[in-house]
Design a protein around this motif. Sequence first.
Motif, PDB file in Angstrom:
ATOM      1  N   UNK A  76       9.379   2.957  -2.574  1.00 17.78           N
ATOM      2  CA  UNK A  76       8.402   2.383  -3.499  1.00 17.78           C
ATOM      3  C   UNK A  76       9.058   1.746  -4.725  1.00 17.78           C
ATOM      4  N   UNK A  77       8.646   0.509  -5.008  1.00 18.75           N
ATOM      5  CA  UNK A  77       9.184  -0.218  -6.153  1.00 18.75           C
ATOM      6  C   UNK A  77      10.355  -1.112  -5.824  1.00 18.75           C
ATOM      7  N   UNK A  78      10.886  -0.978  -4.603  1.00 17.56           N
ATOM      8  CA  UNK A  78      12.025  -1.801  -4.206  1.00 17.56           C
ATOM      9  C   UNK A  78      11.580  -2.920  -3.269  1.00 17.56           C
ATOM     10  N   UNK A  79      12.385  -3.958  -3.172  1.00 20.87           N
ATOM     11  CA  UNK A  79      12.091  -5.083  -2.297  1.00 20.87           C
ATOM     12  C   UNK A  79      12.234  -4.671  -0.838  1.00 20.87           C
ATOM     13  N   UNK A  80      11.431  -5.290   0.025  1.00 18.14           N
ATOM     14  CA  UNK A  80      11.495  -5.002   1.453  1.00 18.14           C
ATOM     15  C   UNK A  80      11.460  -6.291   2.256  1.00 18.14           C
ATOM     16  N   UNK A  81      11.683  -6.201   3.560  1.00 17.73           N
ATOM     17  CA  UNK A  81      11.674  -7.392   4.412  1.00 17.73           C
ATOM     18  C   UNK A  81      10.394  -8.207   4.306  1.00 17.73           C
ATOM     19  N   UNK A 141       0.833  -1.211   0.000  1.00 15.67           N
ATOM     20  CA  UNK A 141       0.000   0.000   0.000  1.00 15.67           C
ATOM     21  C   UNK A 141       0.865   1.258   0.000  1.00 15.67           C
ATOM     22  N   UNK A 142       1.973   1.225   0.757  1.00 13.15           N
ATOM     23  CA  UNK A 142       2.894   2.361   0.765  1.00 13.15           C
ATOM     24  C   UNK A 142       3.513   2.556  -0.616  1.00 13.15           C
ATOM     25  N   UNK A 143       3.845   1.445  -1.281  1.00 13.69           N
ATOM     26  CA  UNK A 143       4.423   1.529  -2.624  1.00 13.69           C
ATOM     27  C   UNK A 143       3.423   2.138  -3.611  1.00 13.69           C
ATOM     28  N   UNK A 144       2.148   1.724  -3.505  1.00 15.74           N
ATOM     29  CA  UNK A 144       1.120   2.274  -4.391  1.00 15.74           C
ATOM     30  C   UNK A 144       0.917   3.767  -4.139  1.00 15.74           C
ATOM     31  N   UNK A 145       1.060   4.168  -2.868  1.00 16.44           N
ATOM     32  CA  UNK A 145       0.929   5.590  -2.524  1.00 16.44           C
ATOM     33  C   UNK A 145       2.196   6.366  -2.850  1.00 16.44           C
ATOM     34  N   UNK A 146       3.240   5.669  -3.287  1.00 16.58           N
ATOM     35  CA  UNK A 146       4.539   6.259  -3.634  1.00 16.58           C
ATOM     36  C   UNK A 146       5.147   6.998  -2.453  1.00 16.58           C
ATOM     37  N   UNK A 147       5.098   6.339  -1.303  1.00 15.39           N
ATOM     38  CA  UNK A 147       5.627   6.899  -0.063  1.00 15.39           C
ATOM     39  C   UNK A 147       6.619   5.914   0.547  1.00 15.39           C
ATOM     40  N   UNK A 148       7.779   6.368   1.005  1.00 14.97           N
ATOM     41  CA  UNK A 148       8.738   5.458   1.635  1.00 14.97           C
ATOM     42  C   UNK A 148       8.180   4.861   2.931  1.00 14.97           C
ATOM     43  N   UNK A 149       8.626   3.665   3.240  1.00 14.76           N
ATOM     44  CA  UNK A 149       8.164   2.924   4.416  1.00 14.76           C
ATOM     45  C   UNK A 149       9.338   2.624   5.329  1.00 14.76           C
ATOM     46  N   UNK A 193      21.069   6.104   4.594  1.00 18.43           N
ATOM     47  CA  UNK A 193      19.926   5.469   5.241  1.00 18.43           C
ATOM     48  C   UNK A 193      20.001   3.961   4.979  1.00 18.43           C
ATOM     49  N   UNK A 194      19.020   3.253   5.487  1.00 15.43           N
ATOM     50  CA  UNK A 194      18.955   1.804   5.279  1.00 15.43           C
ATOM     51  C   UNK A 194      18.139   1.449   4.040  1.00 15.43           C
ATOM     52  N   UNK A 195      18.047   2.356   3.089  1.00 20.80           N
ATOM     53  CA  UNK A 195      17.346   2.063   1.843  1.00 20.80           C
ATOM     54  C   UNK A 195      17.992   0.874   1.143  1.00 20.80           C
ATOM     55  N   UNK A 196      17.188  -0.133   0.802  1.00 22.26           N
ATOM     56  CA  UNK A 196      17.696  -1.315   0.111  1.00 22.26           C
ATOM     57  C   UNK A 196      18.488  -2.243   1.001  1.00 22.26           C
ATOM     58  N   UNK A 197      18.451  -1.998   2.311  1.00 18.06           N
ATOM     59  CA  UNK A 197      19.214  -2.811   3.251  1.00 18.06           C
ATOM     60  C   UNK A 197      18.327  -3.222   4.422  1.00 18.06           C
TER      61      UNK A 197
END
Length: 278
Positions: free
Chosen positions: A211-216, A186-194, A258-262
Amino acid sequence: MAGILDKIHAYAQSSLLPWGETGTIISNEAISMLAQQNTIPGHVVERQALAKSIYPLRYLRNMQSITIKGQQRLLESTVAQVGLGGLGGNLLEQFLRMGIGTIHAADGDHFEESNLNRQELSTLNTLNQSKAYAAIKRAEKVNPSVEFSATEEFLTVNSLPDFLAGADIVIDALGGLETRLHLQQSAAKAEVPLITGALAGWTGYVSVVIPGEIGPADIMGVNNEAEGILGCPAPSVMLIASLMAAETIKILTDTHPTLQGKMLVVDLASSTFETVIL
């Protein structure tokens, strides 16, 4: 806003700042009074003060760790937080004290005695009380400049889009793993970081999902047995919440890295911190 600025200057005072310079400050009492007189949120008054290099006293110890511009960004930011339990209560406390201007939260649960070991909002006085109501009362006591709202509701795939609308960042403070993927999507669809985090016993993880990247949530599954078996000790809860809060502040103030992608994996039992690339 010209009238507000004149009034801010009228209540501002010269003071020796903690880092040794002389500067101008304004008290929380003055900010609350100006907000009430002008029917505007306190964070708007605080932003106007900072724009003229007048430091709200409540944020004075934030300065030097984040800039005036960074504090202004926090005050003008909107956070959508799902969960007000262990992680959520601790996160809310930190967001209120850091001065995030607008916070929307949701949790349909009520406090029970087993929450007392780690949940910030759980006290003997709030047992059987809704977590949303307790959060509202806490926000009023800690920082009335923040616009805070809490919905007594377990959000669903259908209700998440409306809840996330207008948010600058989404906070996953859910318990367990069952609905985390829905929130991430839902966060990805809203184009908002989580910002997401979870724990079991002395171990836990934190991650930033763009948004658009893989997450835990894409790889952790939905089995909650680990948390049930290993428990949720307070040090783990508070540490994971603090790491999530730090990532939130960095994203909102555009501070890197940041921990983006990590995924930062923490084990307090062995005192180890490892970063995994997702």
